[in-house]
Design a protein around this motif. Structure first.
Motif, mmCIF file in Angstrom:
data_model
loop_
_atom_site.group_PDB
_atom_site.id
_atom_site.type_symbol
_atom_site.label_atom_id
_atom_site.label_comp_id
_atom_site.label_asym_id
_atom_site.label_seq_id
_atom_site.Cartn_x
_atom_site.Cartn_y
_atom_site.Cartn_z
ATOM 1 N N PRO A 255 -5.426 44.148 11.951
ATOM 2 C CA PRO A 255 -4.240 44.436 11.348
ATOM 3 C C PRO A 255 -4.307 44.570 10.046
ATOM 4 O O PRO A 255 -4.306 43.368 8.773
ATOM 5 N N GLU A 256 -5.193 45.299 8.940
ATOM 6 C CA GLU A 256 -5.625 45.262 7.737
ATOM 7 C C GLU A 256 -4.538 45.318 6.367
ATOM 8 O O GLU A 256 -3.408 46.504 6.895
ATOM 9 N N GLY A 257 -4.727 45.061 5.296
ATOM 10 C CA GLY A 257 -3.153 44.773 4.603
ATOM 11 C C GLY A 257 -2.462 43.437 4.559
ATOM 12 O O GLY A 257 -1.184 43.729 4.168
ATOM 13 N N SER A 258 -2.635 43.031 5.945
ATOM 14 C CA SER A 258 -1.520 41.841 6.183
ATOM 15 C C SER A 258 -2.275 40.341 6.002
ATOM 16 O O SER A 258 -1.650 39.702 6.750
ATOM 17 N N ALA A 259 -2.152 40.203 4.974
ATOM 18 C CA ALA A 259 -3.219 39.376 4.581
ATOM 19 C C ALA A 259 -1.558 37.768 4.739
ATOM 20 O O ALA A 259 -2.745 36.570 4.691
ATOM 21 N N GLY A 260 -0.723 37.798 4.537
ATOM 22 C CA GLY A 260 0.154 37.259 4.502
ATOM 23 C C GLY A 260 0.765 36.584 5.793
ATOM 24 O O GLY A 260 -0.401 36.825 6.844
ATOM 25 N N ALA A 261 2.104 36.143 6.492
ATOM 26 C CA ALA A 261 2.153 35.395 8.278
ATOM 27 C C ALA A 261 1.979 36.546 8.274
ATOM 28 O O ALA A 261 3.034 38.027 7.699
ATOM 29 N N GLY A 262 2.305 36.620 9.707
ATOM 30 C CA GLY A 262 2.127 37.417 10.650
ATOM 31 C C GLY A 262 1.385 37.035 11.900
ATOM 32 O O GLY A 262 1.301 35.797 12.359
ATOM 33 N N ARG A 263 2.019 38.270 13.237
ATOM 34 C CA ARG A 263 1.652 37.949 14.288
ATOM 35 C C ARG A 263 0.626 39.132 15.545
ATOM 36 O O ARG A 263 1.159 39.545 14.520
ATOM 37 N N LEU A 264 -0.485 37.467 15.686
ATOM 38 C CA LEU A 264 -1.010 38.905 16.031
ATOM 39 C C LEU A 264 -1.133 38.968 17.954
ATOM 40 O O LEU A 264 -0.974 37.753 18.222
ATOM 41 N N VAL A 265 -0.841 40.024 18.097
ATOM 42 C CA VAL A 265 -1.579 40.143 19.837
ATOM 43 C C VAL A 265 -3.099 40.258 20.124
ATOM 44 O O VAL A 265 -3.672 41.332 19.652
ATOM 45 N N VAL A 266 -3.156 39.075 20.798
ATOM 46 C CA VAL A 266 -5.088 38.824 21.207
ATOM 47 C C VAL A 266 -5.946 39.199 22.428
ATOM 48 O O VAL A 266 -4.286 38.468 23.338
ATOM 49 N N THR A 267 -6.132 39.935 23.086
ATOM 50 C CA THR A 267 -6.322 39.931 24.372
ATOM 51 C C THR A 267 -8.133 39.911 24.038
ATOM 52 O O THR A 267 -8.455 40.635 23.683
ATOM 53 N N GLY A 268 -8.874 39.769 24.584
ATOM 54 C CA GLY A 268 -9.817 39.505 25.378
ATOM 55 C C GLY A 268 -10.589 37.907 24.859
ATOM 56 O O GLY A 268 -11.803 37.910 25.607
ATOM 57 N N LEU A 269 -9.663 37.014 24.744
ATOM 58 C CA LEU A 269 -9.959 35.967 24.452
ATOM 59 C C LEU A 269 -9.050 34.944 24.842
ATOM 60 O O LEU A 269 -7.458 34.447 24.807
ATOM 61 N N PRO A 270 -8.888 33.587 25.601
ATOM 62 C CA PRO A 270 -8.246 32.631 25.844
ATOM 63 C C PRO A 270 -7.238 31.171 25.086
ATOM 64 O O PRO A 270 -7.857 31.854 23.820
ATOM 65 N N ALA A 271 -5.836 31.592 25.462
ATOM 66 C CA ALA A 271 -5.249 30.679 24.374
ATOM 67 C C ALA A 271 -6.534 29.582 23.558
ATOM 68 O O ALA A 271 -6.247 29.062 21.845
ATOM 69 N N ASP A 272 -7.564 28.475 24.326
ATOM 70 C CA ASP A 272 -7.663 27.115 23.758
ATOM 71 C C ASP A 272 -8.801 28.206 22.951
ATOM 72 O O ASP A 272 -9.320 27.473 22.141
ATOM 73 N N ARG A 273 -9.854 28.648 23.150
ATOM 74 C CA ARG A 273 -11.004 29.741 22.198
ATOM 75 C C ARG A 273 -10.190 29.926 21.202
ATOM 76 O O ARG A 273 -11.115 29.693 19.817
ATOM 77 N N ILE A 274 -8.855 30.866 21.238
ATOM 78 C CA ILE A 274 -8.769 30.771 19.521
ATOM 79 C C ILE A 274 -8.501 29.718 19.184
ATOM 80 O O ILE A 274 -8.257 30.089 17.700
ATOM 81 N N GLY A 275 -7.539 29.018 19.119
ATOM 82 C CA GLY A 275 -7.370 27.689 18.844
ATOM 83 C C GLY A 275 -8.788 27.070 18.227
ATOM 84 O O GLY A 275 -7.916 27.220 17.530
ATOM 85 N N ALA A 276 -9.557 26.864 18.958
ATOM 86 C CA ALA A 276 -10.722 26.918 17.966
ATOM 87 C C ALA A 276 -11.568 27.147 17.540
ATOM 88 O O ALA A 276 -11.608 26.456 16.522
ATOM 89 N N LEU A 277 -11.062 28.519 17.287
ATOM 90 C CA LEU A 277 -12.613 29.157 16.552
ATOM 91 C C LEU A 277 -11.078 29.405 15.166
ATOM 92 O O LEU A 277 -11.652 29.058 13.835
ATOM 93 N N ALA A 278 -10.010 28.957 15.349
ATOM 94 C CA ALA A 278 -8.929 28.633 14.151
ATOM 95 C C ALA A 278 -8.744 26.969 13.745
ATOM 96 O O ALA A 278 -9.355 27.206 12.634
ATOM 97 N N LEU A 279 -8.915 26.490 14.226
ATOM 98 C CA LEU A 279 -9.804 24.820 13.760
ATOM 99 C C LEU A 279 -10.813 25.220 12.758
ATOM 100 O O LEU A 279 -11.038 24.399 12.311
ATOM 101 N N ASP A 280 -11.683 25.784 13.062
ATOM 102 C CA ASP A 280 -12.928 25.568 13.185
ATOM 103 C C ASP A 280 -13.135 26.568 11.276
ATOM 104 O O ASP A 280 -13.656 25.339 10.485
ATOM 105 N N ARG A 281 -12.169 27.071 11.170
ATOM 106 C CA ARG A 281 -12.106 27.743 10.204
ATOM 107 C C ARG A 281 -10.656 27.328 8.750
ATOM 108 O O ARG A 281 -10.508 27.439 8.034
ATOM 109 N N ARG A 282 -10.130 26.135 9.429
ATOM 110 C CA ARG A 282 -9.028 25.266 9.270
ATOM 111 C C ARG A 282 -8.230 26.477 8.739
ATOM 112 O O ARG A 282 -7.546 26.769 8.258
ATOM 113 N N ILE A 283 -7.688 27.442 9.840
ATOM 114 C CA ILE A 283 -6.200 28.279 9.927
ATOM 115 C C ILE A 283 -5.358 27.896 10.662
ATOM 116 O O ILE A 283 -5.587 27.699 11.895
#
Length: 315
Positions: A255-283
């Protein structure tokens, strides 16, 4: 079981059913899906011996249905709730069918009570609503207490209470070890009722598998993620092996150009893994939701090439 083997039906130059093969097993509710004109009703009629196949064969309990001397003891079916004599009462209608199939007269009162028409037993069918006629059709199908039941669009005209009753009835019949085969255009009802699906398009088999497996083939499966740092998180998830798309975008991709708020649709990773990756980057995340597969999405996607009557087609 209901067995369909290389079933074909042609009307002149038109092929309504084209080398169709599938099996419907006992103890499960099997939904029969397809766009309008896919050949569902024609297939049901051939199983019941009401149409003669151009090729192939069908069997119920290992033999063609026509070989059963007392049909209602083997298969109960509702194909068209309107195909009844409007001048007869519900009781008279069922009594005549019971006599023709060698069934005890007591079954008439039993099935009328089961479908909720006991108080309307003496009324003429011509005055029935469509929902009442559907209930009468179900009563007819149950009359012989058969091991196999087939229904074509059984909830048409039913009110919400009737739809719920039908759903519980189908589940109970399957739980008793019967074979239940039903067609419907109501995806929500099929999701709540069916164990397995047979899906056809233009007379050909598209899928014959458990409902969950079919639904999972749709594109709707994934995790929805909300964040004010969408582009940054997308890069992190992509590096971890996920596919990421901006919700509402035409296709998958970064989603290039969407540096602000947004909703992403992610496939290939479960929700808990996505949450852990976001936490590691303080996102910080504002949403993290697993989107379950939709039967309707899967059906529309997988039958898109089989729709005969498509509204809005460019001229």
């Amino acid at each position: 079981m209901i067995e369909v083997n290389e079933l074909t039906k042609r009307y002149g130059d038109t092929t309504a059913v084209d080398h169709l093969s599938f099996t419907v097993r006992p103890g499960r509710v099997t939904g029969f899906l397809g766009p309008n004109g896919a050949g569902k009703t024609t297939t049901l009629r051939m199983i019941l011996g009401l149409e003669t196949p151009t090729g192939g064969s069908t069997a119920v309990g290992g033999v063609p249905f026509r070989s059963h001397a007392r049909g209602l003891r083997h298969v109960g079916a509702l194909l068209d709730a309107h195909q009844v004599h409007g001048g007869r009462s519900a009781r008279t209608h069922l009594a005549a069918i019971a006599r023709s199939n060698g069934l005890p007269a007591r079954r008439v009162a039993e099935v009328l009570d089961e479908v909720g028409l006991a108080d309307a037993a003496g009324r003429r069918i011509g005055g029935f609503s469509l929902g009442m006629k559907q209930r009468l059709g179900v009563a007819t199908a149950l009359l012989g207490d058969p091991p196999v039941l087939m229904f074509d669009e059984p909830v048409n005209g039913m009110d919400p209470e009737g739809v719920l009753w039908m759903r519980h009835l189908f589940r109970r019949l399957a739980a008793e070890g019967r074979t239940v085969f039903l067609s419907s255009h109501l995806m929500s009802e099929m999701e709540n009722t069916a164990d397995d699906l047979v899906v056809i398009g233009r007379g050909r088999l598209i899928a014959a598998e458990p409902l969950r497996e079919f639904a999972a083939r749709g594109a709707g499966l994934g995790v929805v993620v909300g964040t004010s740092r969408a582009a940054e998180l997308a890069a992190v998830l992509t590096a971890a092996g996920a596919s990421v798309a901006q919700e509402g975008a035409a296709g998958a991709g970064s989603p290039e150009g969407s540096a602000g708020a947004g909703r992403l649709v992610v496939t290939g990773l479960p929700a808990d893994r996505i949450g852990a990756l976001a936490l590691d980057r303080r996102i910080a995340l504002t949403e993290l939701t697993t989107r379950t597969a939709s039967l309707e999405e899967a059906f529309m996607e997988l039958t898109a090439d089989s729709v005969e009557y498509l509204a809005g087609r460019a001229r």
